[in-house]
Scaffold this motif. Structure first.
Motif, PDB file in Angstrom:
ATOM      1  N   GLY A 103       0.802  -1.213   0.000  1.00 21.58           N
ATOM      2  CA  GLY A 103       0.000   0.000   0.000  1.00 21.58           C
ATOM      3  C   GLY A 103       0.833   1.259   0.000  1.00 21.58           C
ATOM      4  O   GLY A 103       1.989   1.263   0.441  1.00 21.58           O
ATOM      5  N   ASP A 104       0.227   2.344  -0.491  1.00 17.96           N
ATOM      6  CA  ASP A 104       0.922   3.627  -0.530  1.00 17.96           C
ATOM      7  C   ASP A 104       0.019   4.762  -0.065  1.00 17.96           C
ATOM      8  O   ASP A 104       0.212   5.915  -0.425  1.00 17.96           O
ATOM      9  CB  ASP A 104       1.463   3.906  -1.935  1.00 17.96           C
ATOM     10  CG  ASP A 104       0.364   3.972  -3.001  1.00 17.96           C
ATOM     11  OD1 ASP A 104      -0.844   3.933  -2.654  1.00 17.96           O
ATOM     12  OD2 ASP A 104       0.710   4.066  -4.197  1.00 17.96           O
ATOM     13  N   ALA A 109       1.841   5.237   4.900  1.00 18.15           N
ATOM     14  CA  ALA A 109       3.039   6.086   4.954  1.00 18.15           C
ATOM     15  C   ALA A 109       3.413   6.414   6.389  1.00 18.15           C
ATOM     16  O   ALA A 109       4.604   6.415   6.751  1.00 18.15           O
ATOM     17  CB  ALA A 109       2.799   7.372   4.166  1.00 18.15           C
ATOM     18  N   VAL A 110       2.442   6.681   7.239  1.00 19.16           N
ATOM     19  CA  VAL A 110       2.709   7.010   8.634  1.00 19.16           C
ATOM     20  C   VAL A 110       3.348   5.823   9.352  1.00 19.16           C
ATOM     21  O   VAL A 110       4.251   6.001  10.185  1.00 19.16           O
ATOM     22  CB  VAL A 110       1.408   7.451   9.332  1.00 19.16           C
ATOM     23  CG1 VAL A 110       1.600   7.542  10.849  1.00 19.16           C
ATOM     24  CG2 VAL A 110       0.944   8.798   8.779  1.00 19.16           C
ATOM     25  N   ARG A 111       2.918   4.605   9.029  1.00 19.97           N
ATOM     26  CA  ARG A 111       3.509   3.421   9.665  1.00 19.97           C
ATOM     27  C   ARG A 111       4.969   3.261   9.252  1.00 19.97           C
ATOM     28  O   ARG A 111       5.833   2.937  10.080  1.00 19.97           O
ATOM     29  CB  ARG A 111       2.706   2.177   9.299  1.00 19.97           C
ATOM     30  CG  ARG A 111       1.286   2.195   9.852  1.00 19.97           C
ATOM     31  CD  ARG A 111       0.515   0.955   9.485  1.00 19.97           C
ATOM     32  NE  ARG A 111       1.081  -0.238  10.131  1.00 19.97           N
ATOM     33  CZ  ARG A 111       0.627  -1.457   9.910  1.00 19.97           C
ATOM     34  NH1 ARG A 111      -0.373  -1.662   9.050  1.00 19.97           N
ATOM     35  NH2 ARG A 111       1.164  -2.495  10.535  1.00 19.97           N
ATOM     36  N   TYR A 112       5.257   3.500   7.998  1.00 17.72           N
ATOM     37  CA  TYR A 112       6.652   3.438   7.554  1.00 17.72           C
ATOM     38  C   TYR A 112       7.475   4.576   8.149  1.00 17.72           C
ATOM     39  O   TYR A 112       8.636   4.388   8.522  1.00 17.72           O
ATOM     40  CB  TYR A 112       6.714   3.466   6.027  1.00 17.72           C
ATOM     41  CG  TYR A 112       6.501   2.116   5.391  1.00 17.72           C
ATOM     42  CD1 TYR A 112       7.533   1.188   5.312  1.00 17.72           C
ATOM     43  CD2 TYR A 112       5.269   1.752   4.873  1.00 17.72           C
ATOM     44  CE1 TYR A 112       7.349  -0.059   4.732  1.00 17.72           C
ATOM     45  CE2 TYR A 112       5.064   0.506   4.296  1.00 17.72           C
ATOM     46  CZ  TYR A 112       6.114  -0.392   4.227  1.00 17.72           C
ATOM     47  OH  TYR A 112       5.921  -1.632   3.664  1.00 17.72           O
ATOM     48  N   ALA A 113       6.867   5.740   8.260  1.00 16.18           N
ATOM     49  CA  ALA A 113       7.597   6.880   8.840  1.00 16.18           C
ATOM     50  C   ALA A 113       7.995   6.601  10.283  1.00 16.18           C
ATOM     51  O   ALA A 113       9.073   7.014  10.732  1.00 16.18           O
ATOM     52  CB  ALA A 113       6.740   8.141   8.761  1.00 16.18           C
ATOM     53  N   ALA A 114       7.147   5.887  11.010  1.00 16.15           N
ATOM     54  CA  ALA A 114       7.472   5.566  12.404  1.00 16.15           C
ATOM     55  C   ALA A 114       8.712   4.678  12.481  1.00 16.15           C
ATOM     56  O   ALA A 114       9.569   4.861  13.362  1.00 16.15           O
ATOM     57  CB  ALA A 114       6.277   4.876  13.066  1.00 16.15           C
ATOM     58  N   VAL A 115       8.815   3.726  11.572  1.00 13.54           N
ATOM     59  CA  VAL A 115      10.002   2.866  11.553  1.00 13.54           C
ATOM     60  C   VAL A 115      11.230   3.681  11.177  1.00 13.54           C
ATOM     61  O   VAL A 115      12.298   3.559  11.805  1.00 13.54           O
ATOM     62  CB  VAL A 115       9.815   1.699  10.564  1.00 13.54           C
ATOM     63  CG1 VAL A 115      11.079   0.831  10.503  1.00 13.54           C
ATOM     64  CG2 VAL A 115       8.615   0.855  10.960  1.00 13.54           C
ATOM     65  N   ALA A 229       6.964   2.813  -0.469  1.00  5.80           N
ATOM     66  CA  ALA A 229       5.991   1.811  -0.921  1.00  5.80           C
ATOM     67  C   ALA A 229       6.539   0.903  -2.012  1.00  5.80           C
ATOM     68  O   ALA A 229       5.825   0.007  -2.473  1.00  5.80           O
ATOM     69  CB  ALA A 229       4.720   2.506  -1.411  1.00  5.80           C
ATOM     70  N   SER A 230       7.772   1.093  -2.424  1.00  6.98           N
ATOM     71  CA  SER A 230       8.306   0.355  -3.568  1.00  6.98           C
ATOM     72  C   SER A 230       8.551  -1.105  -3.237  1.00  6.98           C
ATOM     73  O   SER A 230       9.153  -1.437  -2.222  1.00  6.98           O
ATOM     74  CB  SER A 230       9.616   0.989  -4.046  1.00  6.98           C
ATOM     75  OG  SER A 230       9.381   2.238  -4.638  1.00  6.98           O
ATOM     76  N   ALA A 231       8.071  -1.958  -4.111  1.00  4.87           N
ATOM     77  CA  ALA A 231       8.389  -3.390  -4.044  1.00  4.87           C
ATOM     78  C   ALA A 231       9.084  -3.721  -5.353  1.00  4.87           C
ATOM     79  O   ALA A 231      10.208  -3.327  -5.568  1.00  4.87           O
ATOM     80  CB  ALA A 231       7.135  -4.217  -3.813  1.00  4.87           C
ATOM     81  N   ALA A 237       5.764   7.121  -4.460  1.00  4.20           N
ATOM     82  CA  ALA A 237       4.528   7.208  -3.691  1.00  4.20           C
ATOM     83  C   ALA A 237       3.715   8.432  -4.106  1.00  4.20           C
ATOM     84  O   ALA A 237       4.261   9.409  -4.625  1.00  4.20           O
ATOM     85  CB  ALA A 237       4.864   7.283  -2.200  1.00  4.20           C
ATOM     86  N   PRO A 238       2.399   8.420  -3.872  1.00  7.87           N
ATOM     87  CA  PRO A 238       1.592   9.621  -4.126  1.00  7.87           C
ATOM     88  C   PRO A 238       2.075  10.803  -3.290  1.00  7.87           C
ATOM     89  O   PRO A 238       2.607  10.630  -2.184  1.00  7.87           O
ATOM     90  CB  PRO A 238       0.179   9.192  -3.710  1.00  7.87           C
ATOM     91  CG  PRO A 238       0.179   7.700  -3.783  1.00  7.87           C
ATOM     92  CD  PRO A 238       1.574   7.287  -3.400  1.00  7.87           C
TER      93      PRO A 238
END
Length: 306
Positions: A103-104, A109-115, A229-231, A237-238
């Motif tokens: 997902g993007d 995005a917020v979940r990835y930003a936390a990591v 979001a890249s796989a 990402a948007p």
């Protein structure tokens, strides 16, 4: 899998560095590095990574080891980087399991930003020699002639296939990034969905610590907000999701980027996508990043003041 296809030097290297010989192959991956998942005779599973040593590998492995000691979600190196001819080789724990988080959307995005905020906080207390030169997809600071860093496998292909809008975007982004005078820090520069695994809603492991870079914090965050979001294949990402990533990162780190840092973040969000667009064009691949750069460059460049 049987041991067929392993480099001739690898079994003896395992005995010398790990005290045991491989008896089976769990997996093999060859991209920029050669990665081998091995089961040793004593029953231990390990991962051995081999790649050309441009002078940066030792710092990356040392930083990864220190993060693992601090409890970060990354595999613990079992050896330092060891020279094998022109290669730098190290072994690390085999850390299987977990799932991709697809997902993007802004929520993702917020979940990835936390990591990413957690990793940057941990890396802030790690001291190693800067891992230079930077990975080529964030190497806007190169000293080669022209817009792009020298990459033989790309340079040897027909550059006429690269769309003019991609070259123009890369040129404007690079000029904006080089005009900044911000201190460099250590950061993960390949922060893509494909390099993370999740379990029960939490990050399980972050891979690809070979891709540490030495760039301004805002630029590293910007690159991550565009690429998270890249796989496969990679994408951009948007814009609204990149914006959510940037806000969440600052909130979680308890900091606020200056106006210049905001611009640098938006500029850096485009460089990996432009690099990937060039790759697509010269290889004749589906123009995923080419199309994304075409659609988003104007807005991102405006935010970057580029």
């Amino acid at each position: 899998m049987p041991l067929n296809g392993l480099p001739d030097w690898l079994p003896a290297w395992c005995v010398d560095q790990l005290g045991d010989e491989p008896v089976s192959v769990l997996f093999k991956v060859r991209r920029m590095s050669a990665v081998f998942g091995l089961r040793l005779a004593g029953g231990c599973d390990v991962v051995v990574k081999a790649r050309e040593d441009g002078g940066r590998v030792a710092s990356c492995v040392t930083a990864q080891a220190r993060l693992a000691e601090r409890g970060c979600p990354c595999a613990r190196p079992l050896t330092p980087a060891v020279g094998v001819g022109a290669l730098a080789v190290h072994a690390e724990e085999y850390w299987p399991g977990g799932e991709l988080l697809p997902g993007d959307s802004p929520d993702v995005a917020v979940r990835y930003a936390a990591v990413f905020a957690r990793l940057m906080a941990e890396l802030a207390v790690v001291t190693v020699a800067p891992p230079l030169p930077n990975p080529r997809w964030v190497r806007w600071d190169h000293t080669d002639s022209g817009v792009w860093p020298r990459i033989k496998e790309l340079d040897d292909r027909g550059q006429g296939a690269v769309p003019a809008h991609v070259i123009d975007t890369a040129d404007r982004v690079r000029k904006r990034l080089l005009a900044a005078d911000l201190p460099c820090v250590l950061g993960h520069a390949d922060f893509e969905a494909q390099n993370l695994r999740w379990r029960d809603g939490d990050v399980w492991v972050v891979h690809d610590w070979d891709s540490l870079a030495w760039q301004p914090e805002a630029a590293l965050v910007g690159a991550a907000c565009g690429a998270f979001a890249s796989a496969s294949p990679p994408n951009l990402a948007p814009i609204e999701s990149s914006a959510a990533f940037l806000v969440a990162y600052q909130d979680l780190r308890g900091c606020r980027f200056t106006a210049e840092e905001q611009e640098i973040a938006w500029a850096a969000s485009l460089w990996p996508a432009a690099h990937n667009a060039r790759w697509e064009a010269v290889h004749g691949d589906t123009p995923v990043c080419c199309d994304a750069v075409r659609a988003q460059a104007a807005e991102r460049l405006q935010r970057a003041n580029a």
